[in-house]
Structure formats: C-alpha cells, structure tokens
Design a protein around this motif. Sequence first.
Motif, PDB file in Angstrom:
ATOM      1  N   ASN A  69       0.794  -1.221   0.000  1.00 18.54           N
ATOM      2  CA  ASN A  69       0.000   0.000   0.000  1.00 18.54           C
ATOM      3  C   ASN A  69       0.829   1.275   0.000  1.00 18.54           C
ATOM      4  O   ASN A  69       0.277   2.371  -0.029  1.00 18.54           O
ATOM      5  CB  ASN A  69      -0.951   0.006   1.195  1.00 18.54           C
ATOM      6  N   SER A  70       2.134   1.145   0.028  1.00 23.30           N
ATOM      7  CA  SER A  70       3.012   2.307   0.043  1.00 23.30           C
ATOM      8  C   SER A  70       2.930   3.069  -1.283  1.00 23.30           C
ATOM      9  O   SER A  70       2.732   2.480  -2.342  1.00 23.30           O
ATOM     10  CB  SER A  70       4.451   1.860   0.283  1.00 23.30           C
ATOM     11  N   LYS A  71       3.093   4.384  -1.198  1.00 27.26           N
ATOM     12  CA  LYS A  71       3.128   5.197  -2.413  1.00 27.26           C
ATOM     13  C   LYS A  71       4.407   4.944  -3.212  1.00 27.26           C
ATOM     14  O   LYS A  71       4.440   5.137  -4.413  1.00 27.26           O
ATOM     15  CB  LYS A  71       3.017   6.674  -2.056  1.00 27.26           C
ATOM     16  N   ILE A  72       5.452   4.521  -2.529  1.00 28.01           N
ATOM     17  CA  ILE A  72       6.686   4.126  -3.196  1.00 28.01           C
ATOM     18  C   ILE A  72       6.473   2.712  -3.724  1.00 28.01           C
ATOM     19  O   ILE A  72       5.988   1.849  -2.993  1.00 28.01           O
ATOM     20  CB  ILE A  72       7.880   4.171  -2.220  1.00 28.01           C
ATOM     21  N   PRO A  73       6.816   2.444  -4.962  1.00 27.33           N
ATOM     22  CA  PRO A  73       6.545   1.118  -5.548  1.00 27.33           C
ATOM     23  C   PRO A  73       7.525   0.033  -5.086  1.00 27.33           C
ATOM     24  O   PRO A  73       8.363  -0.446  -5.846  1.00 27.33           O
ATOM     25  CB  PRO A  73       6.668   1.366  -7.043  1.00 27.33           C
ATOM     26  N   TYR A  74       7.422  -0.340  -3.823  1.00 28.79           N
ATOM     27  CA  TYR A  74       8.290  -1.384  -3.297  1.00 28.79           C
ATOM     28  C   TYR A  74       7.939  -2.728  -3.927  1.00 28.79           C
ATOM     29  O   TYR A  74       6.784  -2.996  -4.248  1.00 28.79           O
ATOM     30  CB  TYR A  74       8.150  -1.511  -1.784  1.00 28.79           C
ATOM     31  N   ALA A  75       8.926  -3.565  -4.054  1.00 34.41           N
ATOM     32  CA  ALA A  75       8.721  -4.909  -4.600  1.00 34.41           C
ATOM     33  C   ALA A  75       9.075  -5.991  -3.593  1.00 34.41           C
ATOM     34  O   ALA A  75       8.579  -7.102  -3.691  1.00 34.41           O
ATOM     35  CB  ALA A  75       9.554  -5.093  -5.871  1.00 34.41           C
ATOM     36  N   TYR A  76       9.920  -5.650  -2.613  1.00 38.59           N
ATOM     37  CA  TYR A  76      10.426  -6.664  -1.692  1.00 38.59           C
ATOM     38  C   TYR A  76      10.331  -6.216  -0.243  1.00 38.59           C
ATOM     39  O   TYR A  76      10.528  -5.041   0.079  1.00 38.59           O
ATOM     40  CB  TYR A  76      11.894  -6.996  -2.005  1.00 38.59           C
ATOM     41  N   LEU A  77      10.061  -7.177   0.611  1.00 36.59           N
ATOM     42  CA  LEU A  77      10.078  -7.001   2.053  1.00 36.59           C
ATOM     43  C   LEU A  77      11.280  -7.765   2.588  1.00 36.59           C
ATOM     44  O   LEU A  77      11.416  -8.964   2.327  1.00 36.59           O
ATOM     45  CB  LEU A  77       8.800  -7.561   2.686  1.00 36.59           C
ATOM     46  N   LEU A  78      12.129  -7.073   3.310  1.00 41.36           N
ATOM     47  CA  LEU A  78      13.281  -7.708   3.952  1.00 41.36           C
ATOM     48  C   LEU A  78      13.003  -7.795   5.444  1.00 41.36           C
ATOM     49  O   LEU A  78      12.601  -6.801   6.060  1.00 41.36           O
ATOM     50  CB  LEU A  78      14.554  -6.897   3.718  1.00 41.36           C
ATOM     51  N   VAL A  79      13.165  -8.966   6.004  1.00 40.39           N
ATOM     52  CA  VAL A  79      13.009  -9.163   7.441  1.00 40.39           C
ATOM     53  C   VAL A  79      14.403  -9.104   8.042  1.00 40.39           C
ATOM     54  O   VAL A  79      15.283  -9.888   7.676  1.00 40.39           O
ATOM     55  CB  VAL A  79      12.325 -10.506   7.759  1.00 40.39           C
ATOM     56  N   VAL A  80      14.597  -8.157   8.942  1.00 40.69           N
ATOM     57  CA  VAL A  80      15.904  -7.886   9.526  1.00 40.69           C
ATOM     58  C   VAL A  80      15.815  -8.090  11.037  1.00 40.69           C
ATOM     59  O   VAL A  80      14.844  -7.674  11.672  1.00 40.69           O
ATOM     60  CB  VAL A  80      16.341  -6.433   9.202  1.00 40.69           C
ATOM     61  N   TRP A  81      16.830  -8.731  11.608  1.00 37.40           N
ATOM     62  CA  TRP A  81      16.901  -8.910  13.053  1.00 37.40           C
ATOM     63  C   TRP A  81      17.784  -7.814  13.630  1.00 37.40           C
ATOM     64  O   TRP A  81      18.915  -7.606  13.182  1.00 37.40           O
ATOM     65  CB  TRP A  81      17.491 -10.276  13.404  1.00 37.40           C
ATOM     66  N   ASP A  82      17.255  -7.068  14.606  1.00 34.59           N
ATOM     67  CA  ASP A  82      18.006  -6.026  15.297  1.00 34.59           C
ATOM     68  C   ASP A  82      18.491  -6.598  16.625  1.00 34.59           C
ATOM     69  O   ASP A  82      17.690  -6.879  17.522  1.00 34.59           O
ATOM     70  CB  ASP A  82      17.120  -4.807  15.537  1.00 34.59           C
ATOM     71  N   GLU A  83      19.785  -6.780  16.743  1.00 32.71           N
ATOM     72  CA  GLU A  83      20.388  -7.408  17.916  1.00 32.71           C
ATOM     73  C   GLU A  83      20.245  -6.549  19.169  1.00 32.71           C
ATOM     74  O   GLU A  83      20.074  -7.070  20.270  1.00 32.71           O
ATOM     75  CB  GLU A  83      21.869  -7.702  17.643  1.00 32.71           C
ATOM     76  N   LEU A  84      20.303  -5.237  19.026  1.00 26.69           N
ATOM     77  CA  LEU A  84      20.199  -4.359  20.191  1.00 26.69           C
ATOM     78  C   LEU A  84      18.782  -4.323  20.756  1.00 26.69           C
ATOM     79  O   LEU A  84      18.589  -4.392  21.971  1.00 26.69           O
ATOM     80  CB  LEU A  84      20.656  -2.939  19.843  1.00 26.69           C
TER      81      LEU A  84
END
Length: 83
Positions: free
Chosen positions: A25-40
């Motif tokens: 639904n973003s106005k920016i035409p994203y194609a990919y979702l990256l799942v990132v783990w934040d260690e902190l």
Amino acid sequence: MFDSPDFPKTLEESLFEEWLEMGRNSKIPYAYLLVVWDELDMKYLAVYTENRSDITKIARYGSSPEHRTLVAAYDLYSEGRVL
C-alpha cells in the motif's frame, strides 16, 4: 514464523502480514520485504526495497548498522521467499 533454534525469536504471522500490506500500500513502488533482526532491540524489523539488487548487497555486506542482520527477503506480491 522463524520458529526454530536457528532464529533468535519467533515472528508473529499477523505482524508479517501487516508488513506485507504496508509494503503493497506504500506510495513508493516497493517490490520486496526484507526481514531484519536487530540485535540491540532484540526484535525483527521490516525493510522495504524496490530492487532485487539491494537484497544481494545487504546479504553480502550485512545490514547497516552492524547490529542488524538480514534474515529473509520476500516478494511483496507473490509472497514467495527470495532469500
């Protein structure tokens, strides 16, 4: 999701679905979702990108800042895992 000893924590399916919808639904035409783990913060984060080449760069060199690690990448529309 990510419910195994290989991952530091389980990701709730409802949160993952929310991330997919936000990316679509973003106005920016994203194609990919990256799942990132934040260690902190000890939690998963959603990162969106328009280009598949960005996934390769992040996977190869790690996420910035260094306390973040790429866990998986998904196509926003097919929901298929690409990494």
